[in-house]
Design a protein around this motif. Structure first.
Motif, short mmCIF file in Angstrom:
data_model
loop_
_atom_site.label_atom_id
_atom_site.label_comp_id
_atom_site.label_asym_id
_atom_site.label_seq_id
_atom_site.Cartn_x
_atom_site.Cartn_y
_atom_site.Cartn_z
N THR A 27 6.96 -1.07 -1.30
CA THR A 27 7.07 -1.89 -2.50
C THR A 27 6.79 -3.35 -2.17
O THR A 27 7.08 -3.83 -1.08
CB THR A 27 8.48 -1.78 -3.11
N GLY A 28 6.24 -4.05 -3.13
CA GLY A 28 5.98 -5.48 -2.96
C GLY A 28 4.51 -5.78 -2.79
O GLY A 28 3.65 -4.88 -2.76
N VAL A 56 4.90 -7.96 2.41
CA VAL A 56 4.68 -6.52 2.50
C VAL A 56 3.64 -6.21 3.58
O VAL A 56 3.69 -5.14 4.21
CB VAL A 56 4.25 -5.95 1.13
N ALA A 91 13.24 -3.07 1.72
CA ALA A 91 12.20 -2.62 0.81
C ALA A 91 12.30 -1.12 0.65
O ALA A 91 12.96 -0.43 1.43
CB ALA A 91 10.81 -3.02 1.35
#
Length: 479
Positions: A306-307, A312, A351
């Motif tokens: 995610t991100g 990320v 995350a």
């Protein structure tokens, strides 16, 4: 006070009252519409673009307020001349503060003054007294005394404007800051002209002074908001560039199988492709990896974090390094997923992630694999395809006590394995996406190599601007 260059020149006639009333109505209607839009601009003030918009709305409202006041003055005409004082006869008439202009109203932001050079008389309007914060019962300052009201660094500017006006008959048009008796500062815009006699000599100087403090504050807010917005955009562009560079370093767009080549019976031909999102979209967390181990086994994996952006990208590099390290140490796919889950739980910036990891042993063509909230691999055999049954596994980082199962599948010569992230099919991982992928079975069966198979899938799903990154990995078992 009429604006004139010569004492004997008649003042211009104001426009008709009806036309001014129409302009006032239009101005007030527009002001109401702008204010309504401004009130609809909600937010917590953290968005630079939103702050810039609100600053512009405030500035527009200030300017419309001023326009409304000036038009009203134009409609109503100059204030009535006060009756001459009974005593003392020699003293100039003191300005009268109009009853309709209470302190703090918009009318108090515009005042006028005249300095008679022949009689030394000074006439200030009540509005000007309020702008400068002075007592109307005190005498108005002369031209020589006027600089004492001005901020020290602005005095040369005022002196130069007044001198040019009196000596060279140049109009005054400039701003300076005044210091009021209470210590506060105001920004004043002064416009004035000399009054000339028949011989061209200067007899007096008149001026209109406007308090533009709030207007300048609004303009300054607009500039600061626009500068902040520009810095925000530059920072975003820089972060986007860094993220893209990190992405290319960690995950090249095209990737073959690294490590020692294994060309014996049951060997895999592996190819992978990263499909980047549109140029304006931020870099996502999709990744793939393929690694041939010293014992001849092959590790395959794809996943998504995610991100977006640099954060990320660094997380993706960490995750891929962990996968490789544990695979080299002999960790099987199920336990490997458990360790990855704990790794994401303990990182400084937690995350969530999804992944599928496979370990292929060519000696007996056995495929061991595990998944964490990720689409299962697709297996193509003899011109048809199917979705493998997924073992138990939740998203990485969702819970520290998650358990991850492991499935075992035996591959046949000519089999083809397809691993992908959701972005390949536009973020849709449902039945329709799987059916489209399975429908490629005849074309994939006709392809000679894994790279040819990747091209087939990209032709079907890789056309046009993508909203998100995607990764595709194909492994083809030799016949």
């Amino acid at each position: 006070m009429p604006s004139h260059l010569s004492a004997d020149r008649p003042a211009a006639q104001p426009p008709g009252r009806g036309s001014v009333e129409a302009l006032i109505s239009q101005t007030r209607r527009l002001k109401g519409e702008v204010d309504a839009v401004r009130r609809d601009t909600h937010g917590d003030g953290t968005d630079p673009h939103e702050r810039w918009q609100r600053a512009l709305y405030d500035l527009a409202l200030h300017q419309l307020d001023d326009l409304d006041v000036h038009l009203a003055q134009l409609r109503d005409g100059p204030p009535p001349v006060p009756p001459a004082p009974a005593e003392p006869a020699h003293r100039s008439a003191e300005p009268v503060v109009p009853a309709q202009a209470p302190t703090g109203s918009l009318l108090s932001r515009v005042g006028s003054a005249e300095w008679n050079l022949l009689t030394d008389e000074v006439s200030w309007s009540g509005e000007l007294y309020r702008i400068l914060g002075r007592d109307p019962s005190t005498p108005a300052p002369t031209l020589d005394e006027l600089p004492s009201l001005v901020l020290e660094e602005d005095r040369p500017k005022l002196t130069a404007m007044v001198t040019d006006c009196l000596v060279d008959a140049k109009p005054i048009d400039g701003e300076f800051r005044v210091v009021r008796p209470d210590g506060s500062e105001r920004t004043v815009h002064m416009m004035g002209e000399p009054v000339l006699d028949a011989d061209g000599g200067t007899t007096s100087m008149w001026a209109v002074l406007r308090d533009v403090s709030e207007l300048r504050r609004s303009q300054r807010t607009v500039r600061e908001s626009q500068d902040s917005l520009q810095r925000h955009r530059q920072r975003t562009q820089t972060e986007h560039r860094f993220a893209a560079e990190l992405q290319d370093a960690v995950l090249p767009p095209w990737h073959g199988l690294p490590g020692p080549a294994h060309r014996g019976p049951g060997s895999l031909d592996v190819a992978a492709r990263r499909l980047p999102a549109a140029a304006t979209a931020p870099t996502g967390g999709d990744w793939y990896d393929a690694l041939q181990l010293p014992d001849g086994d092959t590790v395959l994996g794809v996943g998504d974090l995610t991100g977006h952006g640099v954060t990320v990208g660094s997380g993706k590099a960490m995750l891929m390094g962990a996968v490789r390290g544990m695979a080299m140490a002999g960790t099987r796919p199920g336990p490997l997923m458990s360790w990855l889950n704990q790794l994401l739980e303990t990182t400084a910036q937690p995350a969530l992630g999804s992944a599928v990891c496979c370990r292929y042993r060519p000696a007996d063509r056995t495929l061991e694999w595990a998944q964490a909230g990720h689409p299962a691999p697709l297996l193509y055999r003899d011109g048809t395809g199917c979705l493998l049954d997924a073992p138990e596994g939740v998203l990485l980082g969702a819970t520290p006590t998650a358990a991850y199962g492991q499935a075992v599948t035996t591959l046949e010569p000519g089999d083809l394995l397809l691993l992908r992230t959701d972005g390949l099919t536009g973020g849709h991982g449902g039945t329709d996406a799987v059916d489209r992928l399975l429908g490629l079975a005849p074309r994939l069966a006709a392809a000679r190599t894994a790279q040819d198979c990747v091209r087939v899938v990209v032709e079907e799903f890789g056309v046009g601007d993508r909203k998100d990154d995607a990764c595709l990995l194909i492994a083809k078992l030799s016949s």
